[in-house]
Design a protein around this motif. Structure first.
Motif, PDB file in Angstrom:
ATOM      1  N   ASP A   1       0.826  -1.219   0.000  1.00 31.30           N
ATOM      2  CA  ASP A   1       0.000   0.000   0.000  1.00 31.30           C
ATOM      3  C   ASP A   1       0.856   1.262   0.000  1.00 31.30           C
ATOM      4  N   ARG A   2       2.030   1.185  -0.576  1.00 35.23           N
ATOM      5  CA  ARG A   2       2.942   2.321  -0.676  1.00 35.23           C
ATOM      6  C   ARG A   2       3.466   2.386  -2.104  1.00 35.23           C
ATOM      7  N   ASP A   3       4.311   3.353  -2.368  1.00 33.69           N
ATOM      8  CA  ASP A   3       4.862   3.614  -3.694  1.00 33.69           C
ATOM      9  C   ASP A   3       5.410   2.325  -4.330  1.00 33.69           C
ATOM     10  N   ARG A   4       4.725   1.825  -5.342  1.00 31.13           N
ATOM     11  CA  ARG A   4       5.103   0.556  -5.966  1.00 31.13           C
ATOM     12  C   ARG A   4       6.323   0.684  -6.870  1.00 31.13           C
ATOM     13  N   THR A   5       6.616   1.893  -7.326  1.00 34.78           N
ATOM     14  CA  THR A   5       7.749   2.054  -8.250  1.00 34.78           C
ATOM     15  C   THR A   5       9.085   1.796  -7.564  1.00 34.78           C
ATOM     16  N   LYS A   6       9.096   1.821  -6.220  1.00 35.64           N
ATOM     17  CA  LYS A   6      10.342   1.565  -5.486  1.00 35.64           C
ATOM     18  C   LYS A   6      10.739   0.090  -5.524  1.00 35.64           C
TER      19      LYS A   6
ATOM     20  N   LYS B   1      24.656 -12.167  -2.053  1.00 40.39           N
ATOM     21  CA  LYS B   1      23.427 -12.954  -2.053  1.00 40.39           C
ATOM     22  C   LYS B   1      22.295 -12.078  -1.546  1.00 40.39           C
ATOM     23  N   VAL B   2      21.081 -12.312  -2.075  1.00 38.94           N
ATOM     24  CA  VAL B   2      19.918 -11.513  -1.689  1.00 38.94           C
ATOM     25  C   VAL B   2      18.750 -12.450  -1.397  1.00 38.94           C
ATOM     26  N   ILE B   3      18.032 -12.148  -0.304  1.00 37.82           N
ATOM     27  CA  ILE B   3      16.783 -12.846  -0.031  1.00 37.82           C
ATOM     28  C   ILE B   3      15.669 -11.810  -0.040  1.00 37.82           C
ATOM     29  N   LEU B   4      14.777 -11.920  -1.009  1.00 37.53           N
ATOM     30  CA  LEU B   4      13.621 -11.041  -1.073  1.00 37.53           C
ATOM     31  C   LEU B   4      12.547 -11.597  -0.144  1.00 37.53           C
ATOM     32  N   THR B   5      11.991 -10.730   0.692  1.00 34.72           N
ATOM     33  CA  THR B   5      11.035 -11.194   1.689  1.00 34.72           C
ATOM     34  C   THR B   5       9.945 -10.164   1.918  1.00 34.72           C
ATOM     35  N   SER B   6       9.058 -10.471   2.826  1.00 39.92           N
ATOM     36  CA  SER B   6       7.943  -9.575   3.140  1.00 39.92           C
ATOM     37  C   SER B   6       8.396  -8.495   4.112  1.00 39.92           C
ATOM     38  N   ASP B   7       7.879  -7.279   3.947  1.00 34.03           N
ATOM     39  CA  ASP B   7       8.149  -6.162   4.860  1.00 34.03           C
ATOM     40  C   ASP B   7       6.889  -5.981   5.705  1.00 34.03           C
ATOM     41  N   ASN B   8       6.164  -4.900   5.502  1.00 32.66           N
ATOM     42  CA  ASN B   8       4.808  -4.738   6.043  1.00 32.66           C
ATOM     43  C   ASN B   8       3.857  -4.824   4.851  1.00 32.66           C
ATOM     44  N   PRO B   9       3.338  -5.989   4.517  1.00 24.57           N
ATOM     45  CA  PRO B   9       2.503  -6.112   3.319  1.00 24.57           C
ATOM     46  C   PRO B   9       1.185  -5.352   3.414  1.00 24.57           C
ATOM     47  N   ARG B  10       0.762  -5.046   4.652  1.00 25.22           N
ATOM     48  CA  ARG B  10      -0.511  -4.347   4.885  1.00 25.22           C
ATOM     49  C   ARG B  10      -1.641  -5.101   4.177  1.00 25.22           C
ATOM     50  N   SER B  11      -2.374  -4.461   3.286  1.00 29.14           N
ATOM     51  CA  SER B  11      -3.525  -5.137   2.682  1.00 29.14           C
ATOM     52  C   SER B  11      -3.157  -5.951   1.440  1.00 29.14           C
ATOM     53  N   GLU B  12      -1.903  -5.872   1.000  1.00 32.01           N
ATOM     54  CA  GLU B  12      -1.503  -6.544  -0.238  1.00 32.01           C
ATOM     55  C   GLU B  12      -1.040  -7.981   0.015  1.00 32.01           C
TER      56      GLU B  12
ATOM     57  N   GLN C   1       4.900  -6.277  12.485  1.00 33.64           N
ATOM     58  CA  GLN C   1       4.715  -6.503  11.053  1.00 33.64           C
ATOM     59  C   GLN C   1       3.225  -6.408  10.788  1.00 33.64           C
ATOM     60  N   GLU C   2       2.843  -5.522   9.858  1.00 35.13           N
ATOM     61  CA  GLU C   2       1.425  -5.286   9.603  1.00 35.13           C
ATOM     62  C   GLU C   2       0.941  -6.139   8.438  1.00 35.13           C
ATOM     63  N   ILE C   3      -0.009  -7.020   8.735  1.00 32.91           N
ATOM     64  CA  ILE C   3      -0.545  -7.946   7.736  1.00 32.91           C
ATOM     65  C   ILE C   3      -2.070  -7.915   7.806  1.00 32.91           C
ATOM     66  N   LYS C   4      -2.713  -7.547   6.692  1.00 31.65           N
ATOM     67  CA  LYS C   4      -4.180  -7.520   6.603  1.00 31.65           C
ATOM     68  C   LYS C   4      -4.822  -6.733   7.748  1.00 31.65           C
ATOM     69  N   GLY C   5      -4.257  -5.571   8.060  1.00 32.13           N
ATOM     70  CA  GLY C   5      -4.834  -4.691   9.067  1.00 32.13           C
ATOM     71  C   GLY C   5      -4.490  -5.029  10.505  1.00 32.13           C
ATOM     72  N   VAL C   6      -3.696  -6.080  10.707  1.00 31.74           N
ATOM     73  CA  VAL C   6      -3.311  -6.486  12.069  1.00 31.74           C
ATOM     74  C   VAL C   6      -1.800  -6.318  12.234  1.00 31.74           C
ATOM     75  N   LYS C   7      -1.397  -5.732  13.374  1.00 33.59           N
ATOM     76  CA  LYS C   7       0.024  -5.574  13.673  1.00 33.59           C
ATOM     77  C   LYS C   7       0.464  -6.710  14.606  1.00 33.59           C
ATOM     78  N   TYR C   8       1.339  -7.574  14.084  1.00 31.59           N
ATOM     79  CA  TYR C   8       1.881  -8.679  14.865  1.00 31.59           C
ATOM     80  C   TYR C   8       3.271  -8.291  15.367  1.00 31.59           C
ATOM     81  N   HIS C   9       3.630  -8.740  16.576  1.00 32.51           N
ATOM     82  CA  HIS C   9       4.957  -8.425  17.094  1.00 32.51           C
ATOM     83  C   HIS C   9       6.022  -9.034  16.192  1.00 32.51           C
ATOM     84  N   PHE C  10       6.946  -8.189  15.761  1.00 37.05           N
ATOM     85  CA  PHE C  10       8.072  -8.660  14.946  1.00 37.05           C
ATOM     86  C   PHE C  10       9.169  -7.611  15.026  1.00 37.05           C
ATOM     87  N   ASP C  11      10.346  -8.019  15.449  1.00 31.76           N
ATOM     88  CA  ASP C  11      11.476  -7.114  15.616  1.00 31.76           C
ATOM     89  C   ASP C  11      12.677  -7.719  14.895  1.00 31.76           C
TER      90      ASP C  11
END
Length: 484
Positions: A377-382, A396-407, A462-472
């Motif tokens: 739900d933020r600037d997709r061009t980034k 080496k790179v691991i692509l992973t989830s950040d705060n997906p929010r509603s996506e 970490q925000e997923i589908k409108g819920v903030k779960y503890h993640f540090d």
């Protein structure tokens, strides 16, 4: 406070009703209105406060500031029509709380990157100098030593002035504040009197809100345009937009640079993962920070401290003892000799700066393994740019989830993958589960290697589908490193 005192200085077109009666609060959210409140109808990004005037009156508002009067305004309400209700809200809130910014040395820091570091270090600097201080930052707000949770980089005008008034009440002399582009554009800082403004840099960010880079630039520039003549405007001229910020400002103008000529200059003598030796205005100082951009941040702190009247020797002594802000190039060492780094880098430029910093320091066969995602739900061009920067600068790179929010996290990763060229595709994995991604990076690392976990920094959720779960990220990286 009487309405006539609250609206003093506001660009009012007309007043209908008794302006000499008193109100008990200033509100812009109709749900927070109670008896005898003044409601300000602000045109927002998603909603228009004018649509909620009726609800505010039903909840007890006895006065309304608006740009457009209702077709049949109630005779029992004091109606104040103005040209810009967003600006009027800031000015009304400031008046209501006794214009607290005028009783403080308030310094604002704006720019894409570095705001949190500079504002936080100035807070710690002046606290160490013996002053009572306040801080508004992305990480946390402070009044002296007491912490208050931060929900926005810059609070709304009512909350902001309420906090400033509390700072004055608690005896604060200085207050340091991140000024976001959103807050400048939405006029959340209207009515505040700043003693100084600092500009860090301007890169690709928040275009989901501002739509164009020029709009983003203009939002930042309004902060400097409105500084008073007795304030200072301190800008980074290593960024080409630094001089733009100084155009039209009435404030005293100063520049800083780590690359060339400026009023304040700094160079890096040497650096490692433990810190760097700097030369600032001819004096050498060891700091616990690394990276060219942190050298620039520290120079801004030094310059602002001098402009606020602190003695150079004291500034340098304290600079040498300051520690990095939580989640900003935070180094975590492991018993197995692996270096973990957590950083808030969530823009292409910030990520490039962190990776370049690490690559300047690492030697020999040391590998850089980067774990990175992009917010939903933020600037997709980034997204493709951040993946490309990671692949180009890391082993080496691991692509992973950040705060997906509603996506959908997998959809975000699909867009990130599009930025990685065919010849670099052998370098990366995709693991949507962020915890598993961090653990995988640790399993791949050998003694001496560096793991960068980028994007979330100090965040503890970490925000997923409108819920903030503890993640540090820091907790997860420490835990994984201890098991290596």
């Amino acid at each position: 406070m009487k309405i006539e005192d609250i609206i003093r200085g506001i660009d009012v077109i007309s007043i209908n009703g008794a302006a000499d009666k008193s109100v008990t609060a200033v509100e812009f959210d109709s749900r927070k209105v109670s008896g005898d409140s003044l409601f300000v109808a602000v045109r927002g990004y998603n909603t228009d406060g004018h649509d909620f005037i009726g609800a505010a009156i039903a909840n007890g508002a006895t006065a309304v500031i608006c740009e457009i009067l209702p077709e049949k305004p109630s005779d029992s309400i004091c109606w104040i029509r103005c040209r810009d209700s967003a600006r009027a809200l800031g000015e009304a809130a400031s008046n209501f709380y006794g214009n607290p910014s005028s009783d403080l040395h308030l310094v604002g820091v704006t720019g894409t990157n570095g705001k949190t570091t500079i504002a936080s270090l100035l807070y710690h600097m002046f606290t160490r100098l013996g002053y009572k201080c306040g801080l508004f930052s992305t990480v946390c707000n402070y009044i002296n030593e007491k912490e208050y949770p931060a929900t926005h980089t810059t609070p709304d005008p009512v909350q902001l002035n309420s906090f400033l008034a509390k700072m004055v009440e608690e005896g604060c002399d200085y207050a340091f504040m991140e000024v976001s582009s959103h807050s400048a554009h939405q006029k959340r800082i209207a009515g505040l009197r700043f003693a100084g403004g600092i500009f860090t840099n301007l890169t690709h960010d928040h275009l989901d809100y501002h739509k164009t880079f020029d709009n983003y630039l203009a939002a930042k520039k309004t902060f400097f345009d409105e500084l008073p003549p007795d304030a200072f405007a301190l800008v980074n001229i290593d960024d080409r937009n630094g001089k733009v910020m100084l155009q039209n400002t009435r404030a005293r103008q100063y520049t800083f640079s780590v690359r060339g000529m400026a009023d304040y200059r700094c160079s890096i003598i040497e650096q490692g993962f433990e810190g760097m030796q700097l030369r600032i205005q001819g004096d050498e100082v060891w700091t616990r920070f690394i990276g060219d951009y942190n050298a620039s941040n520290l120079l801004a702190v030094f310059a602002a401290s001098e402009l606020l009247g602190a003695a150079r020797k004291e500034i340098l002594t304290i600079l040498s003892d300051l520690q990095s802000v939580a989640g900003r190039l935070e180094v975590i060492k492991s018993p197995s000799g692996i270096s973990g780094i957590v950083d808030y880098a969530h823009t292409p430029d910030a990520l490039l700066n962190v990776i370049n910093t690490i690559n300047k320091i690492r030697e020999g066969n040391v590998q850089l393994i980067t774990v990175v995602g992009a917010g939903g739900d933020r600037d997709r061009t980034k997204r493709p740019r951040m993946a490309a920067i990671s692949a180009e600068g890391s082993d080496k790179v691991i692509l992973t989830s950040d705060n997906p929010r509603s996506e959908d996290p997998e959809s975000i990763l699909d867009e990130m993958e599009n930025g990685i060229s065919a010849e670099l595709r052998r370098k990366y994995l995709r693991i949507a589960d962020r915890r598993e991604a961090i653990r995988a990076a640790v399993m791949m690392a050998n003694r001496g290697d560096v793991i960068l976990v980028a994007g979330k920094g100090h965040e503890t959720y970490q925000e997923i589908k409108g819920v903030k779960y503890h993640f540090d990220d820091r907790e997860e990286l420490k835990s994984a490193l201890m098991l290596k």
